[in-house]
Scaffold this active site. Structure first.
Site, PDB file in Angstrom:
ATOM      1  N   SER A 123       0.831  -1.212   0.000  1.00  0.00           N
ATOM      2  CA  SER A 123       0.000   0.000   0.000  1.00  0.00           C
ATOM      3  C   SER A 123       0.860   1.255   0.000  1.00  0.00           C
ATOM      4  CB  SER A 123      -0.952   0.005   1.192  1.00  0.00           C
ATOM      5  OG  SER A 123      -0.211  -0.091   2.380  1.00  0.00           O
ATOM      6  N   HIS A 146      -2.252  -2.418  -6.300  1.00  0.00           N
ATOM      7  CA  HIS A 146      -2.728  -2.090  -4.955  1.00  0.00           C
ATOM      8  C   HIS A 146      -4.255  -2.135  -4.889  1.00  0.00           C
ATOM      9  CE1 HIS A 146      -3.251   1.111  -1.599  1.00  0.00           C
ATOM     10  NE2 HIS A 146      -3.282  -0.104  -1.106  1.00  0.00           N
ATOM     11  N   GLU A 158      -4.905   0.338  -7.939  1.00  0.00           N
ATOM     12  CA  GLU A 158      -3.825   1.141  -8.506  1.00  0.00           C
ATOM     13  C   GLU A 158      -2.779   0.198  -9.093  1.00  0.00           C
ATOM     14  OE1 GLU A 158      -3.689   5.089  -5.650  1.00  0.00           O
ATOM     15  OE2 GLU A 158      -2.991   3.226  -4.773  1.00  0.00           O
ATOM     16  N   ASN A 197      -4.029   6.722  -1.173  1.00  0.00           N
ATOM     17  CA  ASN A 197      -3.627   6.819   0.236  1.00  0.00           C
ATOM     18  C   ASN A 197      -2.840   8.090   0.514  1.00  0.00           C
ATOM     19  OD1 ASN A 197      -4.875   4.609   1.287  1.00  0.00           O
ATOM     20  ND2 ASN A 197      -3.125   3.236   1.103  1.00  0.00           N
TER      21      ASN A 197
END
Length: 798
Positions: A123, A146, A158, A197
């Site tokens: 991540s 991801h 992603e 994120n």
């Protein structure tokens, strides 16, 4: 074009994410082998076995059908590495530690097949650093992939290529993730925490910071930053509790370790309150306490000042809630900026912080502004992305306000907005235009991906300001009114889209279906029932429109409703026996009459996220659009001479308990979808697949089914089911009115008081449905249920 088919996937690591990624592969019929360390004691594969057993208990359910857990192959790194040779995609999903990942890569690299794609579901760790030590050949096939938690439901994946990743590898992976697993793919640059994120966790840190500045409590902040802002209804602190405060701390630490030269670096400090909670083991939902704590039936909130838990339930101030209801984004943002209420000032501050951040970082973290917006919409559940919000609120006005705040020292850092914000076309149009979305690194507008997979999406996810075609206005309209739009795209297939709220079925929709069917039989190869919001979480149809039928009932009683019910039955029967195929493109809720509409189509193409069921007993009624008739017909067909009652019980139980499928896979097991109905994983591909099915059926010489009689179980079946109902009523499991409804359903699906084995027409069952439905409309207990549902939206148990 060469076919690229991933025949088998390996997932390394049976933790929360690894096990759920494996589960979603199985949902999509992709064979998968799940690896973990060998257990120290007992069964060597115990770790993986426990993870798979746990999948069946998780909610929301990672598996579309719990029984499919058995399809995940079990392996450990000591005994089974040779299985990797048969895998075309290998996804590593172990803990976020570079040293552990490198150790594992050394072990598995020699076993990876020469054409397989190797990917890490990290991540936030650097993909380039992860590939250190690979030979050039493996480096070319390695990238980041991801997934977001929970992987079945979160649309975003992603893909993070490195300098060495071969472009065709990335294209192939994007195709597989999009169609087979149903995902929305965003390509990210190899920067810490990638796009979603990076922006999302910064946003949470900024919100915690501003909440302390403005003295707001966690419950008020969550009310302000949840559904009222068009974001995940869990808001900010509740989301952190669900994700896990240790996980959040870990993602923040990645930023601290790798972003020392970021102008916002000071914001990446772990908030004191978070550090204290983690140190105390209050890691959020999984630990029973975090920013919130459940005490008995009450949810208490953390008081930042004292560190104690106190009564929660704080809400947004009325004046601020009113501002947030404003439809015009320009007026809304102006009102927040000028508000004297601390909550209004807080909201302006978090918008300003987000705009400041994405402008400063766009060039380094993403190819273009569209990717940032999709990342936040698909990965964090925002209705509108941050760049879209900025542009909708008036690009230049907002830019000037943000600049004023930076100059006045009110922003989170002193970094100026980049020059491109105020220059050229961006100053005039914003970052999203018809020709593409702005890329700061290329200083140009970038069009959308032209990969072949996107030809399967007639209406791609829209971006504000890009002016793309949408299903509401595209194509050629044959007829449009308040209830339906009947239209086509010059490709031999007619489409009917429902326009009513939740796509409920009233007189307008029934007339529309009749009109569409007549036109399709005359001039088209097929008819598709598809709604324009199918990919955005809309309903297929929530059933009959009780609200608009009420005045008629008030005036003329149940008798006045009879012609309408007969018309509904006739319309659905005409669909079933249509001379051209009728395809129901189901996504979301298909309840009651919506379920019956799907049951009478020639074929169903259903999104994996389809929630199908006959739920009429919830409002004290029984299905009257042919749903029970279909249960009897299907049981009669399936039994082929053996005990029909065995097959009938499923249909009876589903209707009598208002059982709704939790996925399209479960709907197959329940009999609402047939074995040859198609399940689609990407809701944006639903219309394409439905049209392909319609044309294929027509081109193969489609004929409607022949009308067959239904073998009834009669008195014998009715008495058998009734005996079970009596036990449930006498045991206090169901009310007297539930018993009455169950008994009526049993009477209809068995054909009633006749000899076992009688051959009955479909009309016989339809007449019974209609008669029972009208009788219940006059029943005071059913009327209580109907009124209760209309007033509160919740079923009344009486």
């Amino acid at each position: 074009m060469t076919n690229f088919i991933i025949k088998k996937v390996a997932v390394l690591g049976a933790g929360v994410m690894g096990a759920q990624i494996a589960a979603h592969c199985v949902n999509a019929k992709v064979p998968v082998v799940l690896f973990d360390l060998p257990a120290k004691e007992g069964n060597k594969n115990g770790i993986v076995q426990r993870a798979i057993d746990n999948l069946k208990k998780l909610s929301p359910a990672p598996l579309g059908n719990k029984d499919d857990a058995a399809l995940i192959e079990i392996a450990n790194y000591e005994d089974n590495l040779e299985l990797l040779a048969g895998c075309d995609l290998i996804i590593e999903a172990i803990a976020e530690r570079m040293d552990w990942k490198h150790d594992l890569y050394k072990k598995v690299a020699p076993h990876i097949a020469p054409n397989a794609i190797f990917a890490s579901n990290t991540s936030g760790l650097s993909i380039t650093t992860l590939s250190d030590g690979f030979d050039a050949e493996l480096k070319a096939r390695f990238c980041g992939v991801h997934f977001f938690n929970p992987p079945r439901y979160m649309h975003l994946v992603e893909i993070i290529p490195t300098e060495s990743t071969k472009p065709e590898i990335v294209d192939q992976l994007e195709g597989f993730l999009t169609t087979t697993l149903g995902k929305g793919v965003v390509r990210a640059k190899d920067t810490p925490n990638f796009i979603a994120n990076r922006v999302g966790i910064f946003g949470m840190l900024a919100i915690i910071h501003e909440a302390e500045q403005f003295g707001l409590t966690v419950d008020v902040v969550d009310d302000l930053t949840g559904a009222k802002l068009g974001r995940a209804k869990s808001g900010t602190f509740r989301t952190a509790d669900v994700v896990g405060l240790d996980t959040m701390g870990h993602v923040i630490k990645t930023m601290q370790d790798n972003l020392a030269d970021d102008p916002f670096f000071a914001v990446y400090k772990t908030p004191d309150v978070l550090a204290k909670l983690v140190a105390a083991g209050a890691l959020g939902q999984k630990a029973g306490a975090g920013f919130y704590k459940k005490v008995g039936k009450d949810i208490q909130r953390l008081d930042f000042a004292t560190g104690d838990y106190v009564a929660g339930g704080g809400k947004a101030a009325d004046i601020v809630a009113r501002i947030l209801k404003e439809k015009d984004p320009v007026k809304k943002m102006k009102a927040l900026r000028e508000s004297t209420n601390p909550q209004g000032q807080f909201l302006w501050a978090i918008f300003r912080d987000a705009f400041h951040y994405i402008a400063v970082h766009l060039g380094s973290i993403a190819d273009n502004a569209r990717d940032v917006d999709f990342a936040m919409r698909w990965g964090f559940g925002w209705n509108v992305g941050p760049f879209e919000t900025w542009q909708a609120s008036g690009w230049t006005q907002i830019a000037n306000w943000v600049k004023e705040d930076i100059d006045a020292g009110k922003a989170l850092c002193a970094a100026p907005l980049p020059a491109w914000v105020f220059e050229g076309q961006v100053a005039e149009k914003g970052v999203h235009t018809a020709e593409g979305s702005f890329s700061a690194s290329k200083n140009a507008y970038v069009p959308r991906s032209t990969l072949a997979v996107y030809e399967r999406q007639p209406f791609r996810a829209p971006v504000l300001g890009a002016g793309a075609a949408d299903g509401k206005t595209a194509g050629v309209t044959f007829h449009e009114d308040d209830s339906v739009r009947i239209w086509h795209q010059n490709d031999d297939v007619l489409i009917i889209s429902l326009k009513t709220k939740m796509h409920v079925i009233g007189e307008g929709v029934i007339n529309g279906l009749k009109m569409a069917q007549a036109e399709a039989e005359k001039n088209f190869k097929g008819l598709v029932i598809w709604n324009t919001d199918a990919a955005e979480g809309g309903a297929f149809s929530a059933g009959a429109d009780l609200q608009s039928a009420l005045p008629l009932f008030m005036q003329g009683g149940a008798k006045a409703m009879e012609p309408g019910i007969a018309l509904l039955q006739d319309t659905f029967m005409a669909m079933k026996y249509s001379n051209v195929p009728v395809i129901a493109a189901v996504a979301g809720l298909a309840l009651g009459g919506g379920c019956e509409m799907a049951l009478h189509a020639s074929k169903r193409v259903a999104s994996i996220e389809s929630y199908i069921g006959l739920v009429e007993v919830g409002v004290g009624l029984i299905p009257a659009g042919g749903g029970l008739k279909e249960a009897a017909a299907r049981a009669s067909n399936e039994a082929k001479g053996s005990d029909i009652l065995h097959f009938l019980k499923t249909g009876f139980t589903n209707a009598a308990t208002a059982n709704v499928s939790k996925s399209a896979l479960e709907a197959k097991a329940m009999g609402y979808l047939k074995e040859d109905d198609v399940i689609v994983f990407n809701p944006y591909e639903l219309l394409h697949v439905a049209k392909v099915e319609a044309r294929a059926m027509f081109d193969a010489g489609y004929r409607p089914p022949m009308k067959k009689t239904i073998t009834a179980t009669g008195r014998y079946g009715w008495a058998t089911i009734r005996a079970q109902l009596v036990n449930m009523r006498d045991g206090g499991f169901i009310s007297a009115h539930d018993y009455k409804l169950g008994d009526m359903i049993a009477e209809i699906v068995t054909g009633g008081d006749i000899d076992q084995g009688s051959q009955l027409s479909e009309q016989w069952f339809l007449d019974m449905e209609r008669k029972a439905f009208l009788e219940l409309l006059n029943h005071p207990k059913s009327q209580e249920r109907i009124m209760g549902m209309m007033q509160t939206g919740k079923p009344v148990r009486n």
